[in-house]
Design an enzyme around this catalytic site. Structure first.
Site, short mmCIF file in Angstrom:
data_model
loop_
_atom_site.label_atom_id
_atom_site.label_comp_id
_atom_site.label_asym_id
_atom_site.label_seq_id
_atom_site.Cartn_x
_atom_site.Cartn_y
_atom_site.Cartn_z
N HIS A 102 0.84 -1.20 0.00
CA HIS A 102 0.00 0.00 0.00
C HIS A 102 0.87 1.24 0.00
O HIS A 102 2.01 1.21 0.47
CB HIS A 102 -0.95 0.01 1.20
CG HIS A 102 -0.26 -0.09 2.52
ND1 HIS A 102 0.17 -1.30 3.04
CD2 HIS A 102 0.08 0.85 3.43
CE1 HIS A 102 0.74 -1.08 4.22
NE2 HIS A 102 0.70 0.21 4.48
N HIS A 104 0.74 5.39 1.13
CA HIS A 104 0.04 6.42 1.90
C HIS A 104 0.07 7.73 1.13
O HIS A 104 1.12 8.16 0.67
CB HIS A 104 0.76 6.69 3.23
CG HIS A 104 0.79 5.55 4.17
ND1 HIS A 104 -0.02 5.47 5.28
CD2 HIS A 104 1.57 4.43 4.20
CE1 HIS A 104 0.25 4.36 5.96
NE2 HIS A 104 1.21 3.70 5.32
#
Ligand code: 5GP
Length: 141
Positions: A102, A104
């Site tokens: 992932h 941010h």
């Protein structure tokens, strides 16, 4: 460490856990971080089963980063921020806590410090309102 299909983001991808979704396509899911370090703190995850950046396919990574590039300035503008911190952690020693790749997107306002990491789970009403504001911005562009 092998990929754990029961990590929290894998559960979100399967719709087993709710999230404040902002965007989705064939390769990525985008939603608000539940413990935001700033208003509009967003996570972009790949649909590919990759624990970190190193296990991702080059094509999957390119698609992920293309979404980051497109959405980051829109999220910044939606929450009235001045800049964007983009962060990505690989391995527990680097600060990774969820072992599904992932990125941010953390909007930054001039002179406003980041909230401490993992300090506070945001109120769902506040998160829902932020998500609505960002979705409206994405739909309007
Ligand atoms: P990492 O440290 O692995 O890069 O970041 C994981 C992020 O996932 C953290 O910022 C944390 O707040 C967020 N997070 C953990 N659990 C959940 C959850 O259940 N829902 C959402 N939306 N975010 C989560």
């Amino acid at each position: 460490m092998p990929y754990d299909p029961d990590n929290i983001f894998a559960k979100m991808l399967r719709g087993e856990i709710p999230c404040n979704k902002l965007y989705e396509d064939d390769d990525t899911l985008v939603f608000l971080d539940i413990m935001p370090r700033s208003d509009g703190h967003t996570l972009i995850i790949t649909k590919e089963q990759a624990e970190s950046l190193f296990e991702a396919s080059p094509g999957g990574l390119a698609k992920l980063m293309a979404v980051v590039q497109t959405l980051a300035p829109k999220i910044r503008d939606a929450v009235g921020a001045d800049g964007v911190l983009i962060a990505q952690f690989n391995g527990a020693a680097a600060g990774q806590t969820v072992f599904h790749l992932h990125v941010h997107i953390i909007p930054r306002k001039e002179g406003e410090p980041l909230r401490p990491e993992g300090a506070q789970r945001a109120d769902q009403t506040v998160l829902a309102a932020t998500a609505e504001k960002i979705r409206a911005k994405l739909a309007g562009d």
